[in-house]
Design an enzyme around this catalytic site. Sequence first.
Site, PDB file in Angstrom:
ATOM      1  N   CYS A   2      19.320 -50.390 -34.905  1.00 12.46           N
ATOM      2  CA  CYS A   2      20.104 -51.274 -34.187  1.00 12.46           C
ATOM      3  C   CYS A   2      19.516 -52.733 -34.636  1.00 12.46           C
ATOM      4  O   CYS A   2      18.469 -52.785 -34.992  1.00 12.46           O
ATOM      5  CB  CYS A   2      20.062 -51.506 -32.685  1.00 12.46           C
ATOM      6  SG  CYS A   2      20.486 -49.983 -32.133  1.00 12.46           S
ATOM      7  N   ARG A  27      20.618 -51.330 -40.425  1.00 10.72           N
ATOM      8  CA  ARG A  27      19.770 -50.590 -39.227  1.00 10.72           C
ATOM      9  C   ARG A  27      21.012 -49.727 -38.235  1.00 10.72           C
ATOM     10  O   ARG A  27      20.336 -49.111 -37.225  1.00 10.72           O
ATOM     11  CB  ARG A  27      19.389 -51.757 -38.350  1.00 10.72           C
ATOM     12  CG  ARG A  27      18.424 -52.830 -39.140  1.00 10.72           C
ATOM     13  CD  ARG A  27      17.674 -53.915 -38.416  1.00 10.72           C
ATOM     14  NE  ARG A  27      16.950 -53.258 -37.515  1.00 10.72           N
ATOM     15  CZ  ARG A  27      15.505 -53.245 -37.625  1.00 10.72           C
ATOM     16  NH1 ARG A  27      15.313 -53.753 -39.075  1.00 10.72           N
ATOM     17  NH2 ARG A  27      14.902 -52.881 -36.669  1.00 10.72           N
ATOM     18  N   TRP A  75      23.239 -48.458 -33.804  1.00  9.16           N
ATOM     19  CA  TRP A  75      22.962 -47.103 -33.961  1.00  9.16           C
ATOM     20  C   TRP A  75      22.965 -46.300 -32.929  1.00  9.16           C
ATOM     21  O   TRP A  75      21.611 -46.686 -32.152  1.00  9.16           O
ATOM     22  CB  TRP A  75      21.728 -46.742 -34.885  1.00  9.16           C
ATOM     23  CG  TRP A  75      21.642 -45.313 -35.356  1.00  9.16           C
ATOM     24  CD1 TRP A  75      22.272 -44.810 -36.677  1.00  9.16           C
ATOM     25  CD2 TRP A  75      20.815 -44.438 -34.982  1.00  9.16           C
ATOM     26  NE1 TRP A  75      22.034 -43.784 -36.678  1.00  9.16           N
ATOM     27  CE2 TRP A  75      20.876 -43.441 -35.670  1.00  9.16           C
ATOM     28  CE3 TRP A  75      19.926 -44.225 -33.852  1.00  9.16           C
ATOM     29  CZ2 TRP A  75      20.311 -42.091 -35.431  1.00  9.16           C
ATOM     30  CZ3 TRP A  75      19.340 -43.060 -33.410  1.00  9.16           C
ATOM     31  CH2 TRP A  75      19.298 -42.067 -34.352  1.00  9.16           C
ATOM     32  N   ASN A 101      17.316 -53.168 -28.988  1.00  6.53           N
ATOM     33  CA  ASN A 101      17.123 -52.438 -30.072  1.00  6.53           C
ATOM     34  C   ASN A 101      15.954 -51.389 -29.433  1.00  6.53           C
ATOM     35  O   ASN A 101      14.858 -52.187 -29.240  1.00  6.53           O
ATOM     36  CB  ASN A 101      16.611 -53.001 -31.102  1.00  6.53           C
ATOM     37  CG  ASN A 101      15.927 -52.109 -32.243  1.00  6.53           C
ATOM     38  OD1 ASN A 101      16.402 -50.639 -32.352  1.00  6.53           O
ATOM     39  ND2 ASN A 101      15.179 -52.638 -33.308  1.00  6.53           N
ATOM     40  N   GLY A 102      15.991 -50.028 -29.471  1.00 12.37           N
ATOM     41  CA  GLY A 102      15.079 -49.301 -28.846  1.00 12.37           C
ATOM     42  C   GLY A 102      15.550 -48.236 -28.020  1.00 12.37           C
ATOM     43  O   GLY A 102      16.727 -47.955 -27.928  1.00 12.37           O
ATOM     44  N   GLU A 486      13.552 -33.406 -52.079  1.00 12.30           N
ATOM     45  CA  GLU A 486      14.172 -34.842 -52.302  1.00 12.30           C
ATOM     46  C   GLU A 486      15.424 -34.529 -52.595  1.00 12.30           C
ATOM     47  O   GLU A 486      16.357 -35.099 -52.160  1.00 12.30           O
ATOM     48  CB  GLU A 486      13.149 -35.424 -52.990  1.00 12.30           C
ATOM     49  CG  GLU A 486      13.559 -37.032 -52.977  1.00 12.30           C
ATOM     50  CD  GLU A 486      13.860 -37.836 -51.680  1.00 12.30           C
ATOM     51  OE1 GLU A 486      13.353 -37.187 -50.646  1.00 12.30           O
ATOM     52  OE2 GLU A 486      14.505 -38.827 -51.661  1.00 12.30           O
ATOM     53  N   LYS A 490      18.843 -35.809 -50.479  1.00 17.39           N
ATOM     54  CA  LYS A 490      19.825 -36.545 -51.138  1.00 17.39           C
ATOM     55  C   LYS A 490      21.156 -36.131 -50.865  1.00 17.39           C
ATOM     56  O   LYS A 490      21.901 -36.729 -50.465  1.00 17.39           O
ATOM     57  CB  LYS A 490      19.417 -37.024 -52.509  1.00 17.39           C
ATOM     58  CG  LYS A 490      18.294 -37.863 -52.733  1.00 17.39           C
ATOM     59  CD  LYS A 490      18.408 -39.440 -52.261  1.00 17.39           C
ATOM     60  CE  LYS A 490      17.953 -39.479 -50.851  1.00 17.39           C
ATOM     61  NZ  LYS A 490      16.560 -39.824 -50.631  1.00 17.39           N
ATOM     62  N   GLU A 493      22.306 -35.805 -47.016  1.00 17.44           N
ATOM     63  CA  GLU A 493      22.546 -36.770 -46.317  1.00 17.44           C
ATOM     64  C   GLU A 493      23.606 -37.783 -46.770  1.00 17.44           C
ATOM     65  O   GLU A 493      24.227 -38.526 -45.927  1.00 17.44           O
ATOM     66  CB  GLU A 493      21.365 -37.802 -46.219  1.00 17.44           C
ATOM     67  CG  GLU A 493      20.810 -38.539 -47.420  1.00 17.44           C
ATOM     68  CD  GLU A 493      19.454 -39.205 -47.370  1.00 17.44           C
ATOM     69  OE1 GLU A 493      19.272 -40.077 -46.517  1.00 17.44           O
ATOM     70  OE2 GLU A 493      18.814 -39.255 -48.334  1.00 17.44           O
ATOM     71  N   HIS A 509      11.403 -13.825 -51.161  1.00 15.83           N
ATOM     72  CA  HIS A 509      11.135 -13.385 -49.455  1.00 15.83           C
ATOM     73  C   HIS A 509      11.938 -13.801 -48.645  1.00 15.83           C
ATOM     74  O   HIS A 509      11.818 -13.933 -47.272  1.00 15.83           O
ATOM     75  CB  HIS A 509       9.764 -14.146 -49.353  1.00 15.83           C
ATOM     76  CG  HIS A 509       8.820 -13.954 -50.443  1.00 15.83           C
ATOM     77  ND1 HIS A 509       8.136 -12.756 -50.283  1.00 15.83           N
ATOM     78  CD2 HIS A 509       8.181 -14.729 -51.124  1.00 15.83           C
ATOM     79  CE1 HIS A 509       7.276 -12.611 -51.317  1.00 15.83           C
ATOM     80  NE2 HIS A 509       7.316 -13.767 -51.992  1.00 15.83           N
ATOM     81  N   LYS A 608      18.811 -47.416 -41.851  1.00 13.69           N
ATOM     82  CA  LYS A 608      17.630 -47.315 -42.927  1.00 13.69           C
ATOM     83  C   LYS A 608      16.382 -47.595 -42.354  1.00 13.69           C
ATOM     84  O   LYS A 608      15.500 -47.235 -42.984  1.00 13.69           O
ATOM     85  CB  LYS A 608      18.124 -48.673 -43.904  1.00 13.69           C
ATOM     86  CG  LYS A 608      17.163 -48.882 -45.105  1.00 13.69           C
ATOM     87  CD  LYS A 608      18.004 -48.504 -46.103  1.00 13.69           C
ATOM     88  CE  LYS A 608      16.809 -48.275 -47.407  1.00 13.69           C
ATOM     89  NZ  LYS A 608      16.915 -47.134 -47.975  1.00 13.69           N
TER      90      LYS A 608
HETATM   91  C1  F6R Z   1      15.920 -40.519 -46.798  1.00 16.42           C
HETATM   92  C2  F6R Z   1      15.523 -41.710 -46.190  1.00 16.42           C
HETATM   93  C3  F6R Z   1      14.806 -40.993 -44.880  1.00 16.42           C
HETATM   94  C4  F6R Z   1      13.498 -42.046 -44.917  1.00 16.42           C
HETATM   95  C5  F6R Z   1      12.764 -41.720 -43.744  1.00 16.42           C
HETATM   96  C6  F6R Z   1      11.561 -42.536 -43.660  1.00 16.42           C
HETATM   97  O1  F6R Z   1      16.930 -40.958 -47.970  1.00 16.42           O
HETATM   98  O2  F6R Z   1      15.741 -42.564 -46.495  1.00 16.42           O
HETATM   99  O3  F6R Z   1      14.536 -39.819 -44.613  1.00 16.42           O
HETATM  100  O4  F6R Z   1      12.675 -41.565 -45.815  1.00 16.42           O
HETATM  101  O5  F6R Z   1      13.553 -42.263 -42.359  1.00 16.42           O
HETATM  102  O6  F6R Z   1      11.740 -43.929 -43.527  1.00 16.42           O
HETATM  103  P1  F6R Z   1      10.499 -44.953 -43.995  1.00 16.42           P
HETATM  104  O7  F6R Z   1      10.282 -44.626 -45.362  1.00 16.42           O
HETATM  105  O8  F6R Z   1      11.047 -46.076 -43.895  1.00 16.42           O
HETATM  106  O9  F6R Z   1       9.474 -44.595 -42.929  1.00 16.42           O
END
Ligand code: F6R
Length: 613
Positions: A2, A27, A75, A101-102, A486, A490, A493, A509, A608
């Site tokens: 948010c 956000r 969000w 926000n929270g 990773e 990617k 998501e 296994h 983000k």
């Molecule tokens: C995946 C992604 C998330 C962040 C996670 C931690 O692409 O961006 O998994 O890595 O939310 O975010 P930060 O690094 O901001 O603590």
Amino acid sequence: MCGIVGYAGKNEVVDFLLSGLYSLEYRGYDSAGIALVCDQGALEVVKRAGSVSHLDEAIKTLGLNACTGIGHTRWATHGEPSELNAHPHVNSDNTLALVHNGIIENHYVLREELEAKGYVFKTETDTEVIAFLLDQEYKKLGSTDMPQALINTCKQLKGAYAIAVCHVDYPHEIFAARNGSPLVCAQSNQGAYLASDMIALAKYVDELIVLDNGQFAHLKSDGSVRVFDSQINSLEHQTMQVDANNVPAASGEYPDFMLKEIYEQPEIARRIVDGHFKDGHIRLDGLNISDADIKDTDRIFIVACGSSYHASLIAKSYIESVARIPVEVAVASEFNYQDVLVSEHTLCIVVTQSGETADTLSAARKIKGLGAKVFAITNVIGSTAAREADGVLYTNAGPEVSVAATKTYFAQVLAMYLLALFLADKKEKLEPQDIVNAVSSLRKLPQAIEDILKDISSYEKCAEVCEGARSALFIGRGVNYPTASEGALKLKEISYLHAESYPAGEMKHGPIALLEPGFPVIVVIPQDQTRNKTLSNIEEIMARGAQVCALATEGDEQVKESANYTMFVPAIDTDLTPLVSIVPLQIFARKVAFDRGQNVDRPRNLAKSVTVE
Ligand code: F6R
């Protein structure tokens, strides 16, 4: 999660609110709204489901005018994303509007208490509780003292919040409170501003006031901001300069920010290496850690979430192999409930690109509470993690707009490789010449990635392996098992295709049971000591009719012949393979998502900056 904005000043507020909300959409983007205290003293609230552009369109048709207002991009936590649940939330008299926000953890109890007093809730949100509580507290004080009413309200809230409020009784003022969720304000001769993040204010002011937990702010249209505590004592402002370099530019020639950010990686590699190598040594000045502290360190804890967690797993290999210090890596949300053993010889590092991830911040506070020092690795200057840590290593990747981490992940891995070399140097585990050699290998990294990016069509073609698939498996070994994880993150998501990762040796296994004709398995197989064993995995997968997309070192024809698809990357020092291998996996995930018609920059349900636990 948010984003909130607010302004009280001389100018019409709508354009600022919209531009602020657009810049805070990273956000959250499931609904948006604004509240204006109009010149006639009435409160106007406009909300829309969906992104800020929907709100923007709606506002254009209304022709509203006001110089005081607040805004929110959401969000969803409590209540589905809808116009009804969108912020701002109002009291029943429509005299007060509030954005938040929270998460208010005790909202059920408060809701019941307020309902018993006759308050009728219209939404499913936790935020409406705050609006009604504030209404109650304000009226209890004879409708004359908003600062005290806000303090009295916050005393009853449990959880995290950044709140902004406007009220028709204060047509030229805004009130705000912070506990746990970020909030900055700014004074100017045009008016007073507030926002969740500097980015929203960068066009308007040069200096910010950073609110701390437990602080309140009173913004007035004369441009002043008074920060006060729960005793109404005015407090000294803690200020921070706006960093113009940290304001995202447009995606320019690229069709989306994700691709733009993938292409920035060679330059980031140059910047990070050049910025930290001087006179034969790695320099990490901002870390602010003494040689004595490093010599004393016998264990390192790294705590992070998501992609930052994967980067931290790679850092564990680096630090253990070159600096010979045992490293434990924890997912922050789990760490917070573990009985962790931290001593004065433990060095704790939190890794977070945003510097605002609530779980990671809680972990940092927990470690501090146990008496250990905490160092932050973050991309955002002045973020909460940076401000609360004992020292900071900035990853200097520039602002990342696309929600999926690409360049910031890359920068974290690289920064932590430098950290490993730095610790090894201080611990005298490497000879000076070893550091020089490691850095000269690092200097080959930007060119290697540029070679990958010269023509991405061969990597994009590999996306075919996922056509018609319902799931995909990513496998790798050693330092490239986190690369596989990773890659899987990617893919899932941004394309919404289920994907998971396994250490390649674990296939037999259990996960091998998943294999059936056509099932896609992405195998990270660089030329290192694990290559032959991983090649056996490829044979086992192919023998079961599944499809293999191998990510191999250029020239490895045997792997190419064994697999259905191959993504080649240039040969590089073994330690650096995670930094080159991740790039084709980013391109691959983006193409699969694109082929499935997804918005690669704004995957559903994500944000983000994850500011709730
Ligand atoms: C995946 C992604 C998330 C962040 C996670 C931690 O692409 O961006 O998994 O890595 O939310 O975010 P930060 O690094 O901001 O603590």
